[in-house]
Design an enzyme around this catalytic site. Sequence first.
Site, mmCIF file in Angstrom:
data_model
loop_
_atom_site.group_PDB
_atom_site.id
_atom_site.type_symbol
_atom_site.label_atom_id
_atom_site.label_comp_id
_atom_site.label_asym_id
_atom_site.label_seq_id
_atom_site.Cartn_x
_atom_site.Cartn_y
_atom_site.Cartn_z
ATOM 1 N N CYS A 140 37.414 2.460 54.378
ATOM 2 C CA CYS A 140 37.708 2.982 53.045
ATOM 3 C C CYS A 140 36.559 2.683 52.086
ATOM 4 C CB CYS A 140 39.018 2.380 52.528
ATOM 5 S SG CYS A 140 39.395 2.891 50.847
ATOM 6 N N CYS A 143 37.593 1.743 48.543
ATOM 7 C CA CYS A 143 38.096 0.366 48.393
ATOM 8 C C CYS A 143 36.959 -0.654 48.473
ATOM 9 C CB CYS A 143 39.081 -0.014 49.504
ATOM 10 S SG CYS A 143 40.184 1.276 50.059
ATOM 11 N N ASP A 144 36.057 -0.464 49.410
ATOM 12 C CA ASP A 144 35.137 -1.550 49.764
ATOM 13 C C ASP A 144 33.669 -1.279 49.459
ATOM 14 O OD1 ASP A 144 37.307 -3.004 50.741
ATOM 15 O OD2 ASP A 144 37.178 -2.064 52.705
#
Length: 360
Positions: A140, A143-144
Amino acid sequence: MKEQLHRSVVIIGSGPAGLTAAIYAARADLKPLVIEGPQPGGQLTITTDVENYPGFAEGIQGPELMEQFRAQAARFGTEFITSWIDQVDLSKRPFTLHTEDHEIRAETLIIASGASAKWLGIPGEAPAPHGLGGLGVSACATCDGFFFKGKKIIVAGGGDTAMEEATFLTRYASRVTVIHRREQLRASKIMQEKAFNNEKIDFIWNTEIKEIIGTSETGVTGVRLYDNVTKEERIFKCEGVFIAIGHKPNTDMFRGWLEMDAVGYLKTAGRSMATNIPGVFACGDAQDSFYRQAVTAAGTGCMAAIDAERFLDHLPVPTPTGEEITIEGERVTADHEIVIMPDGEVVPNKAESESATASD
Ligand code: NDP
């Protein structure tokens, strides 16, 4: 002997969509039952910092965010069971769901079973401590990506997700190398062009990733690549690996019952979360291949709960065909001209006063 349960609202899934649906249904006094699947809390429980969920100026850890969702749903009386649904019968209301220990009857069903990122299944890919997942391996970018500032990373895959992730990651990474198993991308032309024109992105073709290398101390340090044309192997140095080979919605159990696209995303009506079966609603990543964010999942969870509440209140709910259906099974055509009664009788959709005026 299985325990028998019968509830007004049953919610499958306990990620942001399912738990938001639970909060709304519980506050509407519908006493929802949430069936938590094999990964209670959903995909956010396998991420670390969540910095794009509104309301948390300093960010919040994914697992902690989901604990808050769950506590909020529980506060208003949501009931939870953790179980795996192995069979469903949506042929009539109440719908029936079977788990190993329960037979659950649901007057309305909200499907929030989410999607799972597909993985390559190679050494080094599993979540830490078994592999380097969370230590440089992610599925992701949104997200990261932030944690890879100035780093050299690779993206596995050749579809729209891979192009989108690669392009997004150039905001942070010093270089993004897309590794694809063929010599042609599957991604749409426009996404390909965007990636080709980005000078931070390069491509390695006809190549498979065989292993992710690193330790819990160093994190990811490289990958072992196999060129399927020359049949040669080599080590490629990098500090991050994003697997972007697609997602799979967790909807297999509804195949044959509910309309879904070729990948398995459930189809819902334009303005609502209604599926093709009246009383069954879908939300979150089980029906959304496009946005796939925690906040959008939560939004559709709210919509599904409101739809279920209205359905139980006998108000018409739109279906994917544009028709509206009431809990009694009356169908209002998309042009709102005609009502088809459950016994097939066709009547004009006019209020009595209107009909009286018309016949005067
Ligand atoms: P896709 O199935 O389209 O693409 C998956 C990619 O991963 C393919 O290139 C495939 O290779 C590769 N792949 C799959 N399995 C493996 C494996 N085991 N090893 C190596 N490579 C593998 O999935 P996407 O998630 O990219 O897209 C899904 C849908 O969502 C599409 O309809 C897409 O258009 C849409 N989408 C749209 C976006 C947008 O418009 N902004 C953004 C993201 C997705 P191969 O090509 O060889 O099969």
